[in-house]
Each structure stands twice: as structure tokens, then as C-alpha cells.
Design an enzyme around this catalytic site. Structure first.
Site, PDB file in Angstrom:
ATOM      1  N   ASP A   1     147.498  34.497  53.108  1.00 35.37           N
ATOM      2  CA  ASP A   1     147.860  35.687  53.872  1.00 35.37           C
ATOM      3  C   ASP A   1     148.546  36.651  52.909  1.00 35.37           C
ATOM      4  O   ASP A   1     148.419  36.504  51.683  1.00 35.37           O
ATOM      5  CB  ASP A   1     148.731  35.343  55.088  1.00 35.37           C
ATOM      6  CG  ASP A   1     150.077  34.714  54.716  1.00 35.37           C
ATOM      7  OD1 ASP A   1     150.433  34.697  53.506  1.00 35.37           O
ATOM      8  OD2 ASP A   1     150.780  34.236  55.617  1.00 35.37           O
TER       9      ASP A   1
ATOM     10  N   ARG B   1     145.066  29.813  58.886  1.00 34.68           N
ATOM     11  CA  ARG B   1     144.934  30.183  57.470  1.00 34.68           C
ATOM     12  C   ARG B   1     143.989  29.225  56.738  1.00 34.68           C
ATOM     13  O   ARG B   1     143.223  29.651  55.869  1.00 34.68           O
ATOM     14  CB  ARG B   1     146.312  30.209  56.798  1.00 34.68           C
ATOM     15  CG  ARG B   1     147.098  31.470  57.107  1.00 34.68           C
ATOM     16  CD  ARG B   1     148.424  31.503  56.381  1.00 34.68           C
ATOM     17  NE  ARG B   1     149.328  30.465  56.856  1.00 34.68           N
ATOM     18  CZ  ARG B   1     150.009  29.639  56.057  1.00 34.68           C
ATOM     19  NH1 ARG B   1     149.875  29.732  54.746  1.00 34.68           N
ATOM     20  NH2 ARG B   1     150.826  28.735  56.565  1.00 34.68           N
TER      21      ARG B   1
END
Length: 233
Positions: free
Chosen positions: A90, A182
């Protein structure tokens, strides 16, 4: 979770907070605890600081239901960007790789996304709160220490593409406990051979709890500051 009712936080309540971006889950717990002035406050399922959306807060005796709530399905809206990667998957960390994506078609990308539906093996991200040898993984990752995280089975119950403007893809995913979005983004990028990072994540629901029913931090503090036994309207 909200509506016109009296709340007895000491006895036990389950409420939803729409977590703001850049707040940790503990930041929210601390804010709620300081607002209602009781000690027994916990949350049912961590959200990363850069994520937003539904964080379920339990108080008093309701904290006994946290594990039960965490077991329920979760739904997220996620935006991934193909062709760039970061160590944390991220924007918490800087970009470390860039790959051309011009050769990818929308059909190719959609096919790969949908291939992750069902039971899959998933390795947690190195920047996560999972414990390895008694330490949080992100603590070791920030020190550039080598980590061995084991794959575990999770379930992607459904995945739907909302918007595709390559290299950006927005999708909704419903998944089981223990799923890291993620990691899903990382694995999609790897399967396409170009890498990917997550630019946005919002949790929409946990079981029957919906973010639309949640308080914002501002609403919660405005209604409940120094007002035990409050009514919410």
C-alpha cells in the site's frame, strides 16, 4: 447498531465506527474509551491505518462477542494499481519497482481477478500485525529483517469488478476471516507479471453489520461526550 435508543456502554454495547483514514484501530478504541469513560472497550477486526470503513467496537460485557463477530464474512471495496509495487503493498512505504502494463487487456486482468474466487492459499503481507517468533511482522519488516510467513487457507466468496481504467482496477470482495486484501492485491499483480499495490481500501460490512449504520468519529464524540446513558437519534 445505531438509531433511537439508549446505550448502556458499561453493561455492554456493540456499535460501528466509520474509521477515518490514517487512524489506527487502537486510535479509535482509545477515542471511544475516552469519550464514554469506561475501560472495557475492544474492536472486532483490525483495519490498517490507510484503510477506512467499518470498525466494530464492543464495550463492557459485549467484548465477549468479539471472537464471534470476527468469524463472520467481511466485504471490502478495494482499488489496486498495476505496474508498481511497494514493500507494504500500500502507500505506507515508497515504490520499489515499476513495470510496463501496456500489454495487458481488460479481459486478461478480469480473468486473473476472478481466478482468485474460492478457497485459496495466501501468505500474509510482511507489513502486518501477525506474530512471527513473538514479534509483529511489521516490526521485523521495518528493520529489513528476513521473514518466513506461512501460507494459510482463506476463502474469497465473491469478487466483482466495479471499474477498470487500467492500470487501475476497483473491485468489491467478500471474504473469510484471516484474508488480507493487500495479499490478494500482491498476488493478482504477481500473477499478471507486473506487480500491484493497493491505493484504497474500505470495509463495507462484517456479517450483518453495515458501514452505513456506523457512527463517524465526530458523530460519536458529539453525541456521547460526558453524557452517560445517552440516547442517539
Amino acid at each position: 447498531m445505531r438509531g433511537k435508543k439508549r446505550y448502556d456502554f458499561e453493561a455492554g454495547e456493540t456499535i460501528g465506527i466509520d474509521k477515518p483514514k490514517e487512524w489506527t484501530s487502537f486510535d479509535v478504541v482509545k477515542k471511544v474509551r475516552n469519550t464514554i469513560r469506561i475501560k472495557k472497550v475492544g474492536h472486532a477486526g483490525t483495519l490498517d491505518p490507510l484503510a477506512t470503513g467499518l470498525l466494530i467496537i464492543c464495550t463492557g460485557k459485549a467484548t465477549k462477542t468479539i471472537n464471534q463477530i470476527q468469524e463472520q464474512r467481511k466485504k471490502y471495496t478495494c482499488t489496486l494499481v498495476l505496474g508498481k509495487t511497494t514493500p507494504s503493498v500500500d502507500l505506507e512505504t515508497a515504490f520499489d519497482r515499476e513495470t510496463d502494463t501496456q500489454h495487458l487487456s481488460a479481459d486478461q486482468v478480469a480473468e486473473v481477478l476472478y481466478s482468485f474466487q474460492g478457497a485459496i492459499q495466501q501468505v500474509p503481507p510482511v507489513y502486518s500485525a501477525i506474530k512471527v517468533d513473538g514479534k509483529r511482522a511489521y516490526e521485523s519488516a521495518r528493520k529489513n529483517e528476513t521473514l518466513e510467513l506461512k501460507a494459510r487457507e482463506v476463502t474469497i466468496y465473491s469478487l466483482q469488478v466495479l471499474n477498470m481504467n487500467l492500470p487501475e482496477v476497483e473491485f468489491v470482495v467478500e471474504c473469510s476471516k484471516g484474508t488480507y486484501i493487500r495479499s490478494l492485491v500482491r498476488d493478482i499483480g504477481e500473477k499478471l507479471g507486473v506487480g500491484a499495490y493497493m491505493s484504497a481500501l474500505r470495509r463495507n460490512s462484517i456479517g450483518d453489520y453495515q458501514v452505513e449504520d456506523a457512527f463517524t468519529i465526530e458523530e460519536f464524540t458529539s453525541i456521547f461526550t460526558s453524557k452517560p446513558g445517552n440516547e442517539s437519534s
